[in-house]
Design an enzyme around this catalytic site. Structure first.
Site, PDB file in Angstrom:
ATOM      1  CB  ALA A 170       6.023  29.540 -25.572  1.00 26.01           C
ATOM      2  CG  LEU A 214       3.416  27.715 -19.739  1.00 27.07           C
ATOM      3  CD1 LEU A 214       2.369  27.142 -18.789  1.00 27.07           C
ATOM      4  CD2 LEU A 214       4.317  26.622 -20.299  1.00 27.07           C
ATOM      5  CE1 TYR A 215       7.619  29.068 -20.642  1.00 26.23           C
ATOM      6  CE2 TYR A 215       8.069  30.536 -22.473  1.00 26.23           C
ATOM      7  CZ  TYR A 215       8.185  29.298 -21.874  1.00 26.23           C
ATOM      8  OH  TYR A 215       8.873  28.299 -22.511  1.00 26.23           O
ATOM      9  NE  ARG A 216       4.163  38.333 -20.863  1.00 27.30           N
ATOM     10  CZ  ARG A 216       5.240  39.024 -20.638  1.00 27.30           C
ATOM     11  NH1 ARG A 216       5.863  38.956 -19.460  1.00 27.30           N
ATOM     12  NH2 ARG A 216       5.741  39.816 -21.565  1.00 27.30           N
TER      13      ARG A 216
END
Length: 187
Positions: free
Chosen positions: A153, A156-158
């Protein structure tokens, strides 16, 4: 690793509410939550579908739901924004920039991929579809803190450009620490 070719599609509000039980099941499996929360979460998700700007997407592989993401326009009337303001006040803010962010954002409420299908780019594709053509200037989401951000997660966000708004924040009613992340839109 087996190649997966999911279909990512937006859901209408009626489709979302009808399919909420199946979507919540993906959430429970992805987060490894107790199934006892299922009925409560179904009701919360259905209520959330009534928020202005509500958008939901799903990922399907061979007609099986393997992912879900949804969100809606942030609002000063929402519990979540009250929590954000509390967290920013605890840090001495909100600053002018933070005030602008929390005044013009799309809340990414949930993003989940079934564990058997993680690592195939499904979350990335759902996020792009979910956040496409949003009128808001920012997207904000929260994710449980993980040491060294060592999970899919955070990765992905970074990679999508999300940066820190709040770290080690505890929402009322949940003792786990969360990271609250923000990204400029469009991604």
């Amino acid at each position: 690793m087996v190649s997966v070719s999911p279909i990512i599609r937006k859901l209408s509000i009626p489709e979302f509410t009808i399919n909420a039980p199946v979507l919540v099941d993906v959430y429970i499996q992805a987060m490894n939550y107790d199934k006892a929360i299922r009925d409560t979460r179904i009701e919360v998700w259905r209520r959330n579908s009534q928020n202005p700007g509500f958008t939901a997407v799903t990922a399907l592989v061979d007609d099986q739901v393997v992912g879900v993401a949804y969100g809606f326009n942030g609002s000063p009337d929402h519990w979540w924004q009250h929590q954000l303001r509390r967290g920013l006040r605890q840090l001495g803010g909100p600053t002018e920039t933070e005030f602008h962010i929390i005044s013009d954002y799309f809340e990414v409420a949930e993003v989940h991929v079934h564990p058997d299908f993680q690592g195939h780019g499904i979350g990335r594709r759902m996020m792009h579809e979910l956040l496409q053509d949003k009128a808001s200037s920012y997207a904000i989401l929260s994710t449980p803190e993980i040491e060294d951000e060592a999970n899919k997660a955070f990765s992905l966000y970074r990679s999508l450009g999300f940066t820190d708004l709040l770290r080690h924040f505890r929402f009322d009613g949940d003792q786990r620490p969360f990271a609250v992340l923000v990204a400029s839109l469009p991604l």
